[in-house]
Enzyme design. Structure first.
Site, PDB file in Angstrom:
ATOM      1  N   GLU A  10     -18.638   7.046  -2.649  1.00 12.79           N
ATOM      2  CA  GLU A  10     -17.248   7.431  -2.905  1.00 12.79           C
ATOM      3  C   GLU A  10     -16.672   6.667  -4.107  1.00 12.79           C
ATOM      4  O   GLU A  10     -15.452   6.564  -4.257  1.00 12.79           O
ATOM      5  CB  GLU A  10     -16.371   7.192  -1.661  1.00 12.79           C
ATOM      6  CG  GLU A  10     -16.804   7.947  -0.415  1.00 12.79           C
ATOM      7  CD  GLU A  10     -16.564   9.464  -0.464  1.00 12.79           C
ATOM      8  OE1 GLU A  10     -16.116   9.952  -1.522  1.00 12.79           O
ATOM      9  OE2 GLU A  10     -16.845  10.136   0.533  1.00 12.79           O
ATOM     10  N   HIS A  62     -11.980   2.936   2.991  1.00 16.05           N
ATOM     11  CA  HIS A  62     -12.232   4.259   3.562  1.00 16.05           C
ATOM     12  C   HIS A  62     -12.973   4.092   4.877  1.00 16.05           C
ATOM     13  O   HIS A  62     -13.957   3.350   4.945  1.00 16.05           O
ATOM     14  CB  HIS A  62     -13.071   5.105   2.592  1.00 16.05           C
ATOM     15  CG  HIS A  62     -13.615   6.339   3.228  1.00 16.05           C
ATOM     16  ND1 HIS A  62     -12.813   7.283   3.830  1.00 16.05           N
ATOM     17  CD2 HIS A  62     -14.894   6.776   3.405  1.00 16.05           C
ATOM     18  CE1 HIS A  62     -13.567   8.247   4.327  1.00 16.05           C
ATOM     19  NE2 HIS A  62     -14.827   7.958   4.093  1.00 16.05           N
ATOM     20  N   HIS A  78     -13.599   6.018   9.191  1.00 16.92           N
ATOM     21  CA  HIS A  78     -13.599   7.229  10.015  1.00 16.92           C
ATOM     22  C   HIS A  78     -12.987   6.940  11.392  1.00 16.92           C
ATOM     23  O   HIS A  78     -13.716   6.842  12.375  1.00 16.92           O
ATOM     24  CB  HIS A  78     -15.037   7.739  10.205  1.00 16.92           C
ATOM     25  CG  HIS A  78     -15.759   8.136   8.954  1.00 16.92           C
ATOM     26  ND1 HIS A  78     -17.082   8.539   8.942  1.00 16.92           N
ATOM     27  CD2 HIS A  78     -15.338   8.215   7.663  1.00 16.92           C
ATOM     28  CE1 HIS A  78     -17.452   8.847   7.702  1.00 16.92           C
ATOM     29  NE2 HIS A  78     -16.413   8.642   6.899  1.00 16.92           N
ATOM     30  N   GLU A 100       6.462   1.254  15.724  1.00 21.13           N
ATOM     31  CA  GLU A 100       5.806   0.529  14.627  1.00 21.13           C
ATOM     32  C   GLU A 100       5.297   1.461  13.526  1.00 21.13           C
ATOM     33  O   GLU A 100       5.004   1.013  12.420  1.00 21.13           O
ATOM     34  CB  GLU A 100       4.612  -0.278  15.170  1.00 21.13           C
ATOM     35  CG  GLU A 100       4.999  -1.498  15.974  1.00 21.13           C
ATOM     36  CD  GLU A 100       5.624  -2.575  15.100  1.00 21.13           C
ATOM     37  OE1 GLU A 100       4.917  -3.140  14.265  1.00 21.13           O
ATOM     38  OE2 GLU A 100       6.837  -2.818  15.259  1.00 21.13           O
ATOM     39  N   HIS A 136     -12.451  14.224   8.222  1.00 21.73           N
ATOM     40  CA  HIS A 136     -13.357  13.215   7.682  1.00 21.73           C
ATOM     41  C   HIS A 136     -12.892  11.774   7.946  1.00 21.73           C
ATOM     42  O   HIS A 136     -13.585  11.019   8.617  1.00 21.73           O
ATOM     43  CB  HIS A 136     -13.541  13.484   6.180  1.00 21.73           C
ATOM     44  CG  HIS A 136     -14.472  12.540   5.494  1.00 21.73           C
ATOM     45  ND1 HIS A 136     -15.069  12.820   4.301  1.00 21.73           N
ATOM     46  CD2 HIS A 136     -14.903  11.292   5.814  1.00 21.73           C
ATOM     47  CE1 HIS A 136     -15.829  11.799   3.933  1.00 21.73           C
ATOM     48  NE2 HIS A 136     -15.742  10.868   4.841  1.00 21.73           N
TER      49      HIS A 136
END
Ligand code: 2HA
Ligand code: ZN
Length: 271
Positions: free
Chosen positions: A107, A131, A133, A161, A202
């Site tokens: 990425e 990044h 998942h 929050e 994703h």
């Protein structure tokens, strides 16, 4: 210190269950003073970038390796992460430390283009892009069609929050191919307005001054999605924080929620 923080957050991502197999990647735009702490080498051959990033010309980036497993990065940092130097025109990179026998994260285009946007947007304060998942946020994508407004109306209504920890809102990005220049450009466009992006089906891309802060933002959004899942399992979401209550919570801390999310209405959001 930046390397230690990256190794800690890699462990944390694995422990949280957000980093199956080779999922996820992290990059850090290193300040000059951090370079002295790392045993940088003279640098290997230059690799050209498909999309040059002149905004990052001459910068050094600490990045995780392509295919590395988050749960193992702290055990073998020299293989699973490394420092890249960007050329004077921002059109190529070379390895100055680590990434032994491997290459930077798949990425990398999204990370570099996103750093360029967030560096300008934050006046240089944001240095870390993460990044990962997180399963409840990904599951949300499969429940119904969202846009940035409806997604954040829901997430902020589930816990007070939410608006405090991601007041800039979690941008919703329609599906694009992982690792592509297309996903990088779309992420970049979303990062012009938001510090965190949900890639449909994703995972999440988050930008913050530190790895801990980036992790915390994702954690807060994932927590809201987990509360949604639990409430659904208890029979469904029938009530939640109203837009007025969300605004009051934000105002009590001097936080301004991203515009265009909270409507003028005062009832609970339909979900
Ligand atoms: O690093 O998560 O998006 C593997 C990925 C690609
Ligand atoms: Zn991913």
């Amino acid at each position: 210190m930046y390397l230690d923080d990256l190794l800690l957050v890699a462990d944390e991502l694995a422990r949280a269950g957000w980093a199956e197999a080779n999922a996820g990647n992290v990059s850090v735009r290193l300040p000059d003073e951090a370079l002295a702490e790392l045993p940088l080498g003279p640098g290997g051959p230059w690799t050209p970038l498909a999309r040059p990033v002149p905004e990052l010309a001459g910068e050094h980036m600490l990045v995780t390796a392509r295919g590395c497993q988050m749960r193992l990065v702290s055990r073998r940092p020299q293989r699973d992460c490394g420092v890249l130097e960007l050329s004077g025109d921002g059109a190529a990179w070379r390895v100055r430390w680590g990434l032994e026998g491997t290459t930077p994260t798949s990425e990398l285009p999204s990370h570099l283009l996103s750093h360029a946007v967030r560096k300008a947007r934050s006046g240089g304060a944001e240095r870390v892009i993460l990044h990962t998942h997180p399963p409840a946020l990904i599951a949300l994508c499969h429940v119904r069609a969202w846009d940035t407004r409806s997604l954040n109306q829901l997430l902020w209504s589930l816990h007070p929050e939410g608006v405090c920890l991601f007041p800039g809102a979690l941008a919703y990005l329609p599906f694009a191919i992982p690792g592509s220049v297309e996903i990088a450009e779309q992420t970049c466009a979303a990062f012009a307005e938001h510090a965190m992006v949900l890639w449909e089906y994703h995972g999440v891309f988050a930008s913050a001054p530190t790895a801990d802060a980036a992790f915390g933002m994702v954690q807060a959004a994932e927590k809201a999605a987990v509360i949604y899942r639990d409430a659904c399992a208890m029979g469904g979401v029938r009530r939640g924080l109203s837009p007025a209550q969300i605004r009051q919570v934000a105002a009590s801390l001097g936080i301004t929620p991203a515009p265009g999310i909270l409507g003028e209405e005062d009832g609970s959001h339909a979900v």
